[in-house]
Design a protein around this motif. Structure first.
Motif, PDB file in Angstrom:
ATOM      1  N   VAL A 282       0.908  -1.313  -0.110  1.00 35.83           N
ATOM      2  CA  VAL A 282      -0.055  -0.049   0.026  1.00 35.83           C
ATOM      3  C   VAL A 282       0.833   1.067  -0.058  1.00 35.83           C
ATOM      4  N   ALA A 283       1.949   1.444   0.867  1.00 35.31           N
ATOM      5  CA  ALA A 283       2.950   2.365   0.932  1.00 35.31           C
ATOM      6  C   ALA A 283       3.475   2.659  -0.310  1.00 35.31           C
ATOM      7  N   ALA A 284       4.158   1.704  -0.885  1.00 33.73           N
ATOM      8  CA  ALA A 284       4.661   1.791  -2.337  1.00 33.73           C
ATOM      9  C   ALA A 284       3.876   1.777  -3.594  1.00 33.73           C
ATOM     10  N   LYS A 285       2.502   1.597  -3.145  1.00 30.62           N
ATOM     11  CA  LYS A 285       1.653   1.606  -4.148  1.00 30.62           C
ATOM     12  C   LYS A 285       1.800   0.499  -5.257  1.00 30.62           C
ATOM     13  N   ILE A 286       1.940  -0.646  -5.137  1.00 29.88           N
ATOM     14  CA  ILE A 286       2.314  -1.686  -5.807  1.00 29.88           C
ATOM     15  C   ILE A 286       0.951  -2.490  -5.990  1.00 29.88           C
ATOM     16  N   GLU A 287       0.797  -2.205  -7.293  1.00 32.62           N
ATOM     17  CA  GLU A 287      -0.651  -3.125  -7.718  1.00 32.62           C
ATOM     18  C   GLU A 287      -0.271  -4.484  -8.722  1.00 32.62           C
ATOM     19  N   SER A 288       0.926  -4.416  -9.059  1.00 33.19           N
ATOM     20  CA  SER A 288       1.245  -5.413 -10.214  1.00 33.19           C
ATOM     21  C   SER A 288       2.655  -5.290 -10.435  1.00 33.19           C
ATOM     22  N   GLY A 289       3.130  -6.441 -10.756  1.00 30.91           N
ATOM     23  CA  GLY A 289       4.712  -6.453 -11.175  1.00 30.91           C
ATOM     24  C   GLY A 289       5.186  -6.908  -9.850  1.00 30.91           C
ATOM     25  N   SER A 290       6.880  -6.612  -9.792  1.00 38.30           N
ATOM     26  CA  SER A 290       7.426  -7.048  -8.795  1.00 38.30           C
ATOM     27  C   SER A 290       7.270  -6.283  -7.366  1.00 38.30           C
ATOM     28  N   VAL A 291       7.162  -6.977  -6.403  1.00 42.00           N
ATOM     29  CA  VAL A 291       6.723  -6.781  -5.133  1.00 42.00           C
ATOM     30  C   VAL A 291       7.865  -6.030  -4.334  1.00 42.00           C
ATOM     31  N   PHE A 292       9.006  -6.755  -4.211  1.00 47.59           N
ATOM     32  CA  PHE A 292      10.128  -5.958  -3.443  1.00 47.59           C
ATOM     33  C   PHE A 292      10.999  -5.115  -4.567  1.00 47.59           C
ATOM     34  N   ARG A 293      11.099  -3.942  -4.460  1.00 51.53           N
ATOM     35  CA  ARG A 293      11.674  -3.191  -5.171  1.00 51.53           C
ATOM     36  C   ARG A 293      12.875  -2.407  -4.544  1.00 51.53           C
ATOM     37  N   ALA A 294      13.651  -1.654  -5.410  1.00 54.91           N
ATOM     38  CA  ALA A 294      14.742  -0.953  -4.594  1.00 54.91           C
ATOM     39  C   ALA A 294      14.240   0.375  -4.236  1.00 54.91           C
ATOM     40  N   ILE A 295      14.784   1.087  -3.369  1.00 52.65           N
ATOM     41  CA  ILE A 295      14.292   2.473  -2.936  1.00 52.65           C
ATOM     42  C   ILE A 295      15.509   3.420  -3.240  1.00 52.65           C
ATOM     43  N   GLY A 296      15.205   4.234  -4.125  1.00 50.96           N
ATOM     44  CA  GLY A 296      16.261   5.381  -4.204  1.00 50.96           C
ATOM     45  C   GLY A 296      16.434   6.332  -3.142  1.00 50.96           C
ATOM     46  N   ARG A 297      17.564   7.016  -3.449  1.00 47.46           N
ATOM     47  CA  ARG A 297      18.086   7.925  -2.260  1.00 47.46           C
ATOM     48  C   ARG A 297      17.012   8.948  -1.923  1.00 47.46           C
ATOM     49  N   TRP A 298      16.159   9.398  -2.820  1.00 51.86           N
ATOM     50  CA  TRP A 298      15.184  10.254  -2.551  1.00 51.86           C
ATOM     51  C   TRP A 298      13.899   9.688  -1.966  1.00 51.86           C
ATOM     52  N   GLY A 299      13.809   8.472  -1.914  1.00 49.57           N
ATOM     53  CA  GLY A 299      12.636   7.799  -1.422  1.00 49.57           C
ATOM     54  C   GLY A 299      11.580   7.322  -2.585  1.00 49.57           C
ATOM     55  N   THR A 300      12.289   7.138  -3.436  1.00 49.45           N
ATOM     56  CA  THR A 300      11.498   6.999  -4.813  1.00 49.45           C
ATOM     57  C   THR A 300      11.441   5.288  -5.076  1.00 49.45           C
ATOM     58  N   VAL A 301      10.480   4.627  -5.143  1.00 49.90           N
ATOM     59  CA  VAL A 301      10.477   3.342  -5.566  1.00 49.90           C
ATOM     60  C   VAL A 301      10.515   2.998  -6.910  1.00 49.90           C
ATOM     61  N   SER A 302      11.872   2.112  -7.239  1.00 55.47           N
ATOM     62  CA  SER A 302      11.961   1.575  -8.379  1.00 55.47           C
ATOM     63  C   SER A 302      10.909   0.807  -9.097  1.00 55.47           C
ATOM     64  N   ARG A 303      10.658   0.509 -10.351  1.00 55.54           N
ATOM     65  CA  ARG A 303       9.952  -0.285 -10.903  1.00 55.54           C
ATOM     66  C   ARG A 303      10.586  -1.621 -11.324  1.00 55.54           C
ATOM     67  N   ARG A 304      11.782  -1.806 -10.886  1.00 49.70           N
ATOM     68  CA  ARG A 304      12.400  -3.024 -10.693  1.00 49.70           C
ATOM     69  C   ARG A 304      12.664  -3.683  -9.611  1.00 49.70           C
ATOM     70  N   ALA A 305      12.615  -5.006  -9.750  1.00 50.27           N
ATOM     71  CA  ALA A 305      12.899  -5.832  -8.716  1.00 50.27           C
ATOM     72  C   ALA A 305      14.133  -5.791  -7.957  1.00 50.27           C
ATOM     73  N   ILE A 306      14.294  -6.113  -6.836  1.00 54.16           N
ATOM     74  CA  ILE A 306      15.593  -6.103  -6.115  1.00 54.16           C
ATOM     75  C   ILE A 306      16.390  -7.311  -6.720  1.00 54.16           C
ATOM     76  N   ASP A 307      17.353  -7.674  -6.646  1.00 56.17           N
ATOM     77  CA  ASP A 307      18.325  -8.903  -7.070  1.00 56.17           C
ATOM     78  C   ASP A 307      18.344  -9.694  -5.804  1.00 56.17           C
ATOM     79  N   PRO A 308      18.636 -11.161  -6.004  1.00 51.78           N
ATOM     80  CA  PRO A 308      18.887 -11.847  -5.059  1.00 51.78           C
ATOM     81  C   PRO A 308      20.016 -11.302  -4.039  1.00 51.78           C
ATOM     82  N   GLN A 309      21.009 -11.038  -4.577  1.00 55.66           N
ATOM     83  CA  GLN A 309      22.195 -10.206  -3.813  1.00 55.66           C
ATOM     84  C   GLN A 309      21.701  -9.350  -2.666  1.00 55.66           C
ATOM     85  N   SER A 310      20.809  -8.245  -2.972  1.00 60.48           N
ATOM     86  CA  SER A 310      20.363  -7.499  -2.251  1.00 60.48           C
ATOM     87  C   SER A 310      19.496  -7.899  -1.120  1.00 60.48           C
TER      88      SER A 310
END
Length: 382
Positions: A282-310
């Protein structure tokens, strides 16, 4: 007049071809692999994708193929020949299974310094010393598999190779270490979750990762990183005597390491993990696609999934924030921790295995034995 389009270089063409299979075969080092892998390597990977091979198996094959190509270039100055001659297979064993004591008196024993340096500079080699025998056997097995998929035969079953592996292991015994030195049991998990106490996006995401990875029976980090909204289905709430019903959902993992054919692997979450996951989405406004995503320096949520190493890096970061030794824990600690905690709470082994999706009773029972032996009756006979 329009300018003619510049033709792509071989590396650029391979990078584009890797992009076409990225949805099925996520690749973290695509640009590097485009330079390292040959056209035939890429074609083999595409063929494997079309054959419907499991994602985790494909990732392992790609990782090992990249390592083998990097090693071949460093050791011989040329790309791997297909099929590989017996002499090259024996060289691979000699470079990876060696005796540290012998190395002290013979600098030429084991992997040559220039090969070692080349692999480290490309981040293919991280640990110091000989490889684990299981790693060498796995890479040889995948090398053999890739050879067969090319319609070729190799020398992987040769008596000389089998003998070399056997003698190398005997000469340089190596203690088998767990993927995570310590299990993330319930008490450790509570300390990690305490570091995710705010409503910031990063805390909400990491809290959801920790709870989902643990409560799902210890989902592998690749499964957590690759989790998509479309894999989640809401289940009927679970009634609780004297309390409000608990939210429930199912995670459809599809075809995994321990399934075959069209079998759909499903795990269920109930209560707090569901609430944590919903709060993040809800907070990240994820309605479709990857669930767990990278978060940018200014709090922006990426559209791409985090990788296993992350996923592993997030676990270690939370371990440090909790005042624990990051060197003793990894993402796999959540998997072993789930079974260990289940043993501590006297949850039947088979019930725990249904959630963790272990197929081997012997493997799963090791966690139960380790958890109960110190306080068991056998340890208190006198």
């Amino acid at each position: 007049m329009a300018k003619a389009k510049t033709s792509l270089t071989a590396v650029e063409r391979r990078a584009e071809e890797l992009d076409t299979i990225a949805a099925v075969l996520p690749i973290e080092r695509r640009d590097e692999l485009a330079e390292l892998l040959t056209d035939q390597d890429i074609e083999t990977l595409r063929h494997l994708v079309n054959q419907g091979m499991g994602d985790n198996t494909l990732r392992a094959l790609t990782s090992d193929l990249a390592y083998l190509e990097a090693w071949g270039l460093a050791a011989t100055g040329q790309s791997l020949p297909w099929p590989a001659p017996e002499a090259l297979l024996l060289k691979f064993v000699a470079h990876h299974l060696w005796d540290p004591r012998h190395r002290e008196t013979d600098a030429d024993h084991g992997m040559p310094a220039d090969v070692d340096e080349s692999l480290r500079s490309q981040a293919f080699l991280k640990s110091v010393g000989p490889h684990a025998p299981a790693t060498v056997r796995r890479r040889l097995a995948n090398w053999s598999t890739l050879t067969k998929w090319r319609g070729l035969d190799g020398a992987f079953a040769s008596p000389a190779l089998k003998s070399a592996i056997r003698l190398a292991i005997r000469a340089a015994p190596r203690q088998r270490l767990r993927k995570s030195a310590k299990a993330v049991t319930g008490d450790v998990l509570a300390r990690l979750l305490a570091t995710c106490a705010t409503d910031s996006l990063r805390d909400l995401r990491d809290r959801a990762i920790l709870m989902v990875a643990f409560a799902s029976g210890g989902c592998r980090r690749s499964e957590i990183a690759g989790l998509r909204r479309e894999q989640l289905t809401v289940e009927p709430p679970i009634p609780v005597e004297g309390g409000s019903p608990l939210p429930s959902l199912a995670i459809h993992l599809g075809r995994t390491k321990t399934t075959s054919g069209e079998e759909d692997d499903v795990v269920y979450l109930t209560g707090r993990p569901v609430e944590a996951l919903n709060a993040w989405m809800v907070a990240a406004k994820i309605e479709s696609g990857s669930v767990f995503r990278a978060i940018g320096r200014w709090g922006t949520v990426s559209r791409r999934a985090i990788d296993p190493q992350s996923v592993n890096a997030i676990i270690k970061q939370r371990v440090e924030l909790a005042g624990l030794d990051a060197g003793e824990f990894s993402a796999h600690g959540l998997r072993s921790g789930f079974l260990t905690e289940a043993a501590i709470r006297n949850i039947p082994l088979l019930e725990a295995m249904e959630q963790s999706r272990h197929r081997s009773v012997q493997q799963a029972s090791n966690y139960y034995n380790n958890a109960t032996r110190p306080s068991g009756r056998a340890a208190r006979m006198l």
